[in-house]
Design a protein around this motif. Structure first.
Motif, short mmCIF file in Angstrom:
data_model
loop_
_atom_site.label_atom_id
_atom_site.label_comp_id
_atom_site.label_asym_id
_atom_site.label_seq_id
_atom_site.Cartn_x
_atom_site.Cartn_y
_atom_site.Cartn_z
N ASP A 1 0.84 -1.20 0.00
CA ASP A 1 0.00 0.00 0.00
C ASP A 1 0.87 1.25 0.00
OD1 ASP A 1 0.36 0.99 2.91
OD2 ASP A 1 -0.02 -1.17 3.09
N ASP A 2 0.25 2.38 -0.04
CA ASP A 2 1.00 3.62 -0.20
C ASP A 2 1.58 4.14 1.11
OD1 ASP A 2 -1.45 4.18 0.88
OD2 ASP A 2 -1.67 6.11 -0.14
N LYS A 3 1.29 3.46 2.21
CA LYS A 3 1.86 3.93 3.47
C LYS A 3 2.93 2.97 4.01
CE LYS A 3 -1.93 6.90 4.60
NZ LYS A 3 -3.25 7.02 5.19
N THR A 4 3.28 2.01 3.18
CA THR A 4 4.34 1.07 3.56
C THR A 4 5.56 1.31 2.68
OG1 THR A 4 2.75 -0.59 4.26
CG2 THR A 4 4.96 -1.39 3.71
N CYS A 5 6.71 1.32 3.29
CA CYS A 5 7.93 1.62 2.54
C CYS A 5 8.31 0.43 1.65
CB CYS A 5 9.08 1.91 3.51
SG CYS A 5 10.65 2.12 2.66
N PRO A 6 8.40 0.65 0.35
CA PRO A 6 8.78 -0.47 -0.53
C PRO A 6 10.20 -0.97 -0.25
CG PRO A 6 8.49 1.57 -1.80
CD PRO A 6 8.09 1.88 -0.39
N VAL A 7 11.08 -0.05 0.16
CA VAL A 7 12.46 -0.49 0.47
C VAL A 7 12.44 -1.43 1.66
CG1 VAL A 7 14.77 0.26 1.13
CG2 VAL A 7 13.42 1.66 -0.45
N ALA A 8 11.69 -1.04 2.68
CA ALA A 8 11.60 -1.89 3.86
C ALA A 8 10.97 -3.23 3.53
CB ALA A 8 10.80 -1.19 4.95
N MET A 9 9.95 -3.19 2.66
CA MET A 9 9.28 -4.44 2.29
C MET A 9 10.25 -5.36 1.55
SD MET A 9 5.80 -4.99 0.15
CE MET A 9 5.31 -6.60 -0.46
N VAL A 10 11.00 -4.78 0.61
CA VAL A 10 11.95 -5.59 -0.15
C VAL A 10 13.05 -6.11 0.79
CG1 VAL A 10 13.69 -5.54 -1.97
CG2 VAL A 10 11.46 -4.49 -2.35
N GLU A 11 13.49 -5.27 1.70
CA GLU A 11 14.52 -5.71 2.65
C GLU A 11 14.01 -6.90 3.45
OE1 GLU A 11 15.65 -2.98 5.82
OE2 GLU A 11 16.75 -4.63 6.77
N ASN A 12 12.76 -6.78 3.89
CA ASN A 12 12.16 -7.86 4.66
C ASN A 12 12.15 -9.16 3.85
OD1 ASN A 12 10.00 -9.63 5.55
ND2 ASN A 12 9.54 -8.03 7.07
N VAL A 13 11.73 -9.04 2.60
CA VAL A 13 11.63 -10.23 1.74
C VAL A 13 13.02 -10.83 1.51
CG1 VAL A 13 11.16 -10.95 -0.63
CG2 VAL A 13 9.49 -9.57 0.60
N VAL A 14 13.99 -9.97 1.15
CA VAL A 14 15.33 -10.48 0.85
C VAL A 14 15.95 -11.10 2.09
CG1 VAL A 14 17.68 -9.82 0.19
CG2 VAL A 14 15.74 -8.96 -1.11
N SER A 15 15.70 -10.46 3.23
CA SER A 15 16.23 -10.99 4.47
C SER A 15 15.71 -12.40 4.73
CB SER A 15 15.88 -10.00 5.58
OG SER A 15 15.68 -10.66 6.78
N PHE A 16 14.43 -12.62 4.43
CA PHE A 16 13.86 -13.96 4.59
C PHE A 16 14.59 -14.96 3.69
CE2 PHE A 16 11.05 -17.23 2.84
CZ PHE A 16 10.67 -17.91 3.99
N PHE A 17 14.77 -14.59 2.43
CA PHE A 17 15.37 -15.55 1.49
C PHE A 17 16.85 -15.77 1.77
CE2 PHE A 17 11.60 -14.37 -1.10
CZ PHE A 17 11.05 -15.64 -1.15
N ALA A 18 17.54 -14.71 2.19
CA ALA A 18 18.95 -14.88 2.53
C ALA A 18 19.08 -15.86 3.69
CB ALA A 18 19.58 -13.55 2.91
N ARG A 19 18.13 -15.79 4.61
CA ARG A 19 18.15 -16.69 5.75
C ARG A 19 17.82 -18.12 5.33
NH1 ARG A 19 13.80 -14.96 9.29
NH2 ARG A 19 12.68 -16.84 8.68
N GLU A 20 16.99 -18.25 4.31
CA GLU A 20 16.54 -19.58 3.90
C GLU A 20 17.40 -20.21 2.82
OE1 GLU A 20 14.43 -21.42 5.43
OE2 GLU A 20 13.89 -19.86 6.87
#
Lengths: 927, 425
Positions: free
Chosen positions: B323-342
């Motif tokens: 949505d427009d009130k969520t930071c896309p950078v933070a969202m991508v960081e969150n996603v990449v962090s998950f995959f880096a861990r997995e």
């Protein structure tokens, strides 16, 4: 052969290769890490990417990992295409994120595959700004250092250790960017082949621990092509020196023998060269039993006077661990009738039998490469892992042939290592073991039977008889033996290339003869059967061939009643080969004992005159391995003090004596030529390597050091500013230090003269790829060595040869069969002096089955004693289910076991006064 | 509109027992097929139905099965594995089937196993799904009592056992070959293909791995025919699909809808539209490992090839909305962090490349980014992102949200670097 096009140029390549091995085989440079020619591909590092185009119109192409892509006819490829080059550089950059910048203090530096590949891939600018991942290192024992921070996670170590070498105590732990390669806890690595990790690891995670104590960079080492003296396999090694010390031993590739790998005795067993017990001066025993140093000339005069004295009775004892040249000259000096081979009577009769069998042509004598092609294996009475370890490593590949068959059936290429292993799972080609005690190959064997030597021979005879009933059958076979023999016979008959392995290990002639019967019977069934005999020492077969199997042996001498004026012992500790009572009583008849040897061993300690002999690292010599392959070993450096090669001592003595027997022989090469001229069986030995007159294309001798050797002028700069004159090598085509041909190009110099492996851009041992005719195959200039035993058509009526079958082993009034038990670390005389090896050597023991222990009333850590030939031998008890009943297995070569080697049986009782002193460091599998 | 997959499911979410399942036609497909139709006949129906794998890749199930060698002389085992390791972030569809109507999966597995003549089946399920594990075990036990599983099923001479294997919990185990290694007790590294599991799979034997939802479709196809299944889809693809939405919509959830349902209908009708005060900026159409799409793509139908052409993948069909009130950078960081861990740690781009990207994204998000970081992200995106650069699909999937975010939301990245802070906080 398919044609492929690489960056616009057409090449012919092998259809069974993957693209990486094909491209490397063409001499092209392409970086890689996880792939290894002996271990195939898994595709983990992604370093070897190239672009493959669909057709001539395809401009884009597709990035493929060359190691995971089969060769296909007409494939259009590019190594240089920008996307491929950029990707390869990115792989290195990403690998380098966590790799420390410690090259200046890293022992891999200067011969690091990671350094080489980094330069090759072109990554130089670092963009990563974060912290590096760090790890805790482990203690892995006295042989290897562990520095996990340097790891680039190529997975080679675990693939080598577990998949290739069958080890179970090195693994990969964790996941993602935190993977860890090590043991489950600190501790000594249990594999006999762990040392190869030094060369398998592309960077400095696993490094040579004894080397690090006295570290030298590769470019400052002075190396020579040598042959391992640790056993009879004849593995090719590159032995390296600095400041007059042996610093390390590296593998020297020979596609027929050791390939890429050594055992840990071979790699770490050279430490005796630097041992404090080395004899460095000539010595004369004085009245108080202490040795007075004398000059070399004084010594020559003394020896000469003794030999030349009128009516003097002179005898000589040769050695299976000395070169053909030294043994030959010794025999020449004293006359053949006065030469004794130095093997015990028991050992000599077995090796004579082996040599006779090899000459019949009744079965092939396979090279180690051929061993890996066998499809069924029977081992009779030989603990291969501990007597001839490199053979055991090959056998671990042999049992994978079943998986290769399965892969072929569904067209999985054999280099696709993980896929072949996943397909086959636990399926293996059959390996049958009939041995007297625990055997490290049990984990890959389909059938293991425990029997003492005589019973092992009986089973062998029975198998041969079942295959071909013209071969003698044991008269009183038990039902169990009959069933067992039948099932082994059927396994062997189902194979096309069955391999029978036996040897002198159980010190039992019948075992050796039975093994031949099995191989011969199979040959009669039109099987391409192979027959390997492991012999005890690096030149056991050579010294036997020297007099065509007709040498007198040590027992002939010891049992004689003659008084002897001079006995010359060449590189031989007699106390390892006979009981001390017999030796001491014989010594009573010897006026002067002259010993030429390297170490102050028990025999040298009772000598009248001691002459310091050069070790394998300090002199030339030709050795004949188990398969009758003559190989030349060269000196890495000139020894210090009075030390010189035994052959040189003998030439000097002859010169001093002024005998005519030596004719014009003054040079090493002339000795070799004389051997060839005097012994039909050894006529090929001159071809083992080029002689001293050989020069490279530019008319130069071959330098023992790299062109980068930087420190020579500084070596004595603290003492004098003048650089001393460098030693000159008149014996071989090699030159000391870096002067001479040292930018050796593939095929330029005979492989038998290549001291170390280096190629521009390839500073690690992986440069060998540039010297192979095809990747993982023979060397461009053929592999070193020459086979001496021709594979003739078989002698007729072989079934009539071996008919003396031992009776079944029964309990004989309390006496038990004495069976030698071998240890890679400790059972061989010289390597046992190496510090690292000594640390891994178990203490002496008598191992017995629990039933026997019960009868004798002993338990673990108690003592057992036996009276043998006037000697009392006491050793600690090891109770093990895996020892055959009716047997006592003793630690061969360790502690006082020289007393036992003569006897087949002994009577034992509990040693009441025994005190277990030291904690056990017996190497046990942690499986 | 027919909803075969969810028709038995109850408002209170209680699981459908065997008797209830049978009362609505359950196991009719098994009864009429096992020992009565040939495996080849079943295979043909599934092929004709154009059932595509519901786990994310969309590979035709019938074609996959057809690669299994049907050599009657080979006495060895063959295996069928249900991939129930549903670990894709934002995805919770298989769970629905297994918790509420587990017999659908079992019946599908019996039919699929029969088709390839597998004698052993495994349900490889993530440990967190303990309700599903309990219900599946119950269902299997009930089937044994009824003679649908075990030796000589329905007097046909056909044998099948199904085991529930609880995963130790790694995202990579959802990759079918890593799953097989894990099932063998080995490290969960993916295997290089070829050879495909159909030829050399579990313990080196022919093996089929299918997603739970794919297998759940099979009994309905066998009962109603290929044409019926095809007719369920309103776009190019066949059948219905469990679509889902998470993020700031009014009614996040999972619904069974025809293949080809427009994205806008999913968001605005089924999910009730965006929450008040939030606007849709973009969405990951099929789980966390797919490229962002934006408002411009809302009218596309959810069909495999259509979404592929739009630059993303339909994946599991379970959307995550930005949505427009969520930071896309933070969202991508969150996603990449998950995959880096997995990451399993096997190949270089994934093992080394993802943590680097994660660190750069974190630096940008906390205001420590520098302009060159965008070049690093782009370079790493190319390095990790192309299929074939890595050993398996994990890393390319992991990097897709980043590469697409750099395309659609580049301004946000630049703002973070320029202002040295995240403007969404």
């Amino acid at each position: 052969m398919p044609t492929i096009i690489v960056d616009g140029i057409s090449y012919q390549v092998d259809a069974n290769d993957n693209l990486l091995e094909a491209l490397l085989g063409l001499g092209l440079d392409l970086p890689y890490f996880c792939w290894h020619p002996s271990m195939g591909s898994i595709g983990s590092c992604r370093q070897c990417a190239v672009i493959q185009y669909q057709d001539e119109d395809d401009q884009q192409g597709r990035l493929v990992m060359s190691c995971m892509t089969p060769v296909t006819e007409g494939a259009i490829l590019s190594i240089d295409a920008e996307p491929a080059a950029e990707f390869r550089s990115a792989v290195i950059e990403n690998l380098m994120i966590n790799h420390p910048h410690d090259c200046p203090v890293c022992e891999e530096g200067g011969e690091c595959h990671l350094q080489d590949m980094t330069v090759m891939a072109g990554h130089s600018m670092r963009h990563y700004k974060g912290l590096k991942t760090t790890h805790r290192n482990q203690y892995l024992g006295p042989l290897l250092n562990h520095e996990m921070n340097r790891c680039i996670a190529c997975y080679r170590c675990v693939r080598y250790y577990q998949d290739y070498a069958g080890g179970t105590d090195l693994a990969v732990f964790g996941s993602r960017g935190r993977v860890y390669f090590g043991r489950h806890e600190d501790g000594v690595l249990q594999s006999e082949f762990a040392g190869n990790l030094v060369e398998v690891c592309p960077t400095g995670v696993f490094t040579d621990k004894p080397l690090s104590e006295r570290y030298t960079r590769k470019w400052d080492l002075q190396s020579a092509p040598a042959v391992c003296t640790g056993c009879s396999m004849g593995c090719n090694i590159s032995v390296a020196e600095r400041y007059g010390e042996l610093r390390r031993i590296h593998n020297r590739y020979n596609s027929e023998v050791n390939g890429y790998f050594l055992c840990d005795r071979g790699r770490f067993g050279g430490g005796f060269v630097n041992h404090e017990d080395r004899i460095r001066r000539c010595g004369v025993r004085n009245a108080s039993g202490v040795y007075d140093p004398v000059s070399k000339q004084q010594m020559l005069e003394k020896v000469s006077a003794l030999i030349s004295a009128a009516g003097s009775k002179v005898v000589a004892i040769g050695s299976p661990r000395a070169s053909l040249e030294s043994n030959h000259l010794l025999g020449k000096l004293v006359g053949r009738e006065n030469f004794y081979s130095g093997l015990s009577g028991r050992e000599q009769s077995i090796i004579n039998a082996i040599y006779a069998i090899q000459q019949t042509g009744g079965a092939r004598i396979p090279t180690l490469r051929e061993v890996e092609a066998a499809d069924a294996v029977l081992i009779l009475g030989e603990d291969v892992t501990n007597t001839s370890a490199r053979l055991a490593l090959s056998l671990r590949q042999t049992v994978r042939n079943r998986s290769k068959e399965m892969a072929n059936q569904i067209q999985i290429p054999l280099w696709h290592d993980a896929a072949v292993r996943k397909l086959a799972q636990d399926e293996k080609s059959p390996l049958v073991l009939v041995t007297a005690s625990e055997d490290r190959l049990e984990d890959v064997s389909c059938l293991t039977h425990r029997a003492g030597p005589d019973d092992t021979a009986r089973i062998g005879y029975a198998i041969a008889n079942i295959i071909d009933n013209r071969y003698s059958r044991p008269a009183d076979l038990t039902d169990n033996e009959q069933t067992l023999a039948a099932s082994i016979a059927s396994i062997l008959k189902n194979a096309e290339k069955p391999l029978i392995i036996s040897g002198s290990g159980s010190l039992n002639l019948a075992v050796v003869e039975a093994a031949a019967n099995v191989a011969w019977a199979l040959k009669g069934e039109n099987k391409d059967s192979g027959l390997i005999y492991c012999v005890p020492e690096c030149n056991s077969l050579g010294v036997t061939m020297l007099h065509d199997g007709n040498s007198n042996n040590l027992d002939d001498l010891l049992s004689g009643s003659d008084d002897i004026d001079v006995a010359i012992v060449l590189e031989n500790d007699l106390y390892r080969r006979a009981g001390s009572t017999a030796i001491n009583s014989w010594l009573g008849k010897v006026k002067n004992l002259v010993v030429i040897d390297q170490l102050d061993n028990p025999t040298a300690s009772v000598a009248t005159l001691v002459l310091p002999a050069a070790s394998f690292a300090e002199t030339e010599g030709t050795l004949v391995n188990y398969e009758g392959r003559a190989q030349r070993s060269f000196a890495a450096f000139l020894p210090q003090g009075d030390i010189q090669g035994s052959w040189q001592w003998l030439l000097d003595i002859a010169d001093q004596v002024g005998t005519q027997k030596f004719g014009s022989i003054r040079q090493f090469d002339q000795v070799t030529e004389d051997i060839a001229a005097q012994n039909a069986a050894l006529s090929g030995v001159t071809k083992a390597a080029p002689d001293a007159s050989y020069r490279s294309g530019a008319g130069q001798k071959i330098a023992r050091m790299t062109h980068r050797a930087s420190g020579r002028t500084a070596m004595v700069a603290d003492v004098t500013m003048y650089e001393p004159q460098q030693p000159v090598d008149n014996t071989s085509a090699l030159a000391f230090t870096m002067e001479g041909a040292n930018l050796i190009k593939p095929g330029e110099v005979p492989s038998s003269l290549t001291p170390y492996i280096w190629s521009p851009g390839w500073n690690s041992n992986q440069a060998i790829i540039k010297f192979q005719a095809e990747t993982g195959g023979a060397l461009t200039d053929s592999d070193p060595g020459v086979r001496l035993i021709a594979t003739a058509s078989p002698v007729a009526d072989l079934h009539t040869r071996h008919t003396t079958i031992p009776a079944i082993t029964r309990h004989q009034g309390g006496s038990l069969q004495l069976v030698p038990g071998y240890h890679l670390f400790g059972s061989e005389e010289l390597s046992a002096y190496s510090k690292a090896i000594a640390e891994l050597t178990p203490r002496g023991y008598f191992a017995v089955h629990p039933d026997v222990a019960g009868q004798l009333g002993v338990a673990d850590h108690d003592g057992l004693e036996t009276q043998i030939n006037g000697a009392n031998v006491q050793l600690e008890v090891v109770v093990s289910e895996s020892v055959a009943r009716q047997c006592v297995v003793y630690s061969y070569g360790i502690d006082a076991t020289g007393e036992l080697v003569h006897e087949k049986r002994g009577t034992f009782k509990k040693a009441e006064s025994w005190e277990s002193s030291r904690p056990s460091n017996l190497i046990m599998s942690d499986r | 509109m027919e909803t075969p997959l969810t028709k038995n499911m109850r408002a209170d979410k209680s699981p459908v027992a065997l008797s209830d399942y049978m009362s609505t036609g359950g196991y009719a497909a098994v009864t009429k097929t096992i020992g009565k139709s040939s495996p080849a006949e079943v295979l043909q129906v599934v092929k004709d139905s154009n059932l595509r794998g519901r786990g994310g890749a969309g590979f035709p199930a019938g074609m996959k099965w057809s690669f299994v060698p049907m050599n009657e002389d080979d006495p060895g085992h063959k295996y069928l594995v249900a991939n129930a390791d549903e670990m894709e972030p934002g995805t919770f569809k298989d769970r629905l089937i297994m918790e509420q109507d587990p017999h659908q999966l079992i019946e599908g597995m019996i039919l699929a196993a029969y088709t390839i003549q597998a004698d052993v089946g495994y349900i490889f399920i993530r440990a967190e799904y303990h309700y599903a594990i309990r219900e599946l075990k119950k269902a299997i036990s009930a089937c044994h009592d009824k003679g649908f599983l075990g030796k000589n099923i329905l007097d046909s001479g056909y044998n099948l056992d199904i085991h529930v294997h609880v995963s130790a919990g790694r995202y990579i185990c959802g990759e079918e070959t890593a799953l097989l290694n894990s099932l063998e007790g080995k490290r969960a590294h993916p295997r290089a293909k070829p050879p495909f599991p159909q030829v050399s799979g579990l313990w080196g034997r022919p093996t089929i791995v299918n997603n739970v939802e794919s297998l759940a479709c099979v009994s309905h196809i066998v009962n109603n025919g290929a044409d019926w299944f095809k007719s369920l889809g309103i776009g190019e693809d066949s059948g219905t699909k469990l679509f889902g939405i998470s993020g700031r919509v009014k009614k996040p959830g999972t619904w069974e809808l025809p293949m080809g349902t427009p994205i806008r209908e999913l968001v605005e009708v089924h999910a009730g539209g965006m929450q008040d005060g939030y606007k849709l900026r973009g969405f990951l159409p099929g789980g966390a490992s797919t490229d962002f799409l934006t408002e411009a793509h809302l009218d596309l139908p959810m069909d495999y090839d259509v979404i592929m052409k739009a630059g993303s993948r339909m994946g599991t069909g379970q959307m995550i909305i930005l949505d427009d009130k969520t930071c896309p950078v933070a969202m991508v960081e969150n996603v990449v962090s998950f995959f880096a861990r997995e990451s399993c740690g096997f190949c270089t781009p994934c093992r080394e490349g993802l943590p680097w990207v994660e660190k750069v994204l974190h630096a940008i998000e906390v205001g420590e980014g520098v302009p060159e970081d965008l070049q690093i992200l782009e370079r790493q995106g190319r390095f990790i992102g192309a299929v074939g650069n890595t050993h398996c699909a994990l890393a390319p999937g992991a990097i897709e949200p980043l590469t697409s975010a750099l395309k659609y939301f580049r301004e946000d990245f630049e703002q973070h670097i320029r202002d040295k802070k995240c403007s969404y906080q």
